[in-house]
Scaffold this motif. Structure first.
Motif: not given
Length: 146
Positions: A1-26
């Motif tokens: 699982y990899k961190l894709v957002s952290d608490k300082s930018t998104a308000g939460f720290a979120f981890y996803i499995p390697p089989t998922f692809k992340a798209e991130i906006a504010i």
């Protein structure tokens, strides 16, 4: 699982499995698997409404766009990460001939009334794929922090 957002930018720290692809906006993270299954986490944008009103408005919006919106599990209290209070619900809808199932958690985080924020985690999958990603979803939910 990899961190894709952290608490300082998104308000939460979120981890996803390697089989998922992340798209991130504010303030929002969308993680998608190859089969189209998705998990989103976002800060709730509705202010001055109860969790129940927020949830019911979500179902009303879906009824305008899709067929056969039906509740499977009504709002139920749950423990979700380090939030103060949280509820989840499950529902389904049809888009043409394809049925989708949704697992949604609505949570409130923060200490005082002044710094409380609402967050919504939504897991959406075709009905026939719904169970296939539940282990991954549970791990994502275990790892998330607000």
């Amino acid at each position: 699982y990899k961190l894709v957002s952290d608490k300082s930018t998104a308000g939460f720290a979120f981890y996803i499995p390697p089989t998922f692809k992340a798209e991130i906006a504010i303030g929002i993270v969308l993680a998608t698997a190859e089969d189209g299954t998705s998990v989103t986490v976002t800060e709730a944008t509705s202010r001055g409404v109860s969790v129940k009103e927020y949830y019911e408005s979500r179902l009303d919006e879906l009824r305008v766009l899709f067929d056969e919106v039906s509740e499977i599990t009504p709002l139920t209290e749950c423990d979700f990460s380090n939030t103060q209070s949280s509820v989840y619900a499950e529902y389904s809808y049809k888009d043409g001939d394809t049925e989708y199932r949704v697992y949604q958690v609505i949570a409130v985080s923060g200490g005082s009334v002044l710094n409380q924020k609402g967050f919504v985690l939504t897991y959406t999958a075709r009905a026939d794929l719904y169970e296939s990603h539940m282990d991954e979803l549970n791990k994502m939910m275990e790892k998330i922090t607000f």
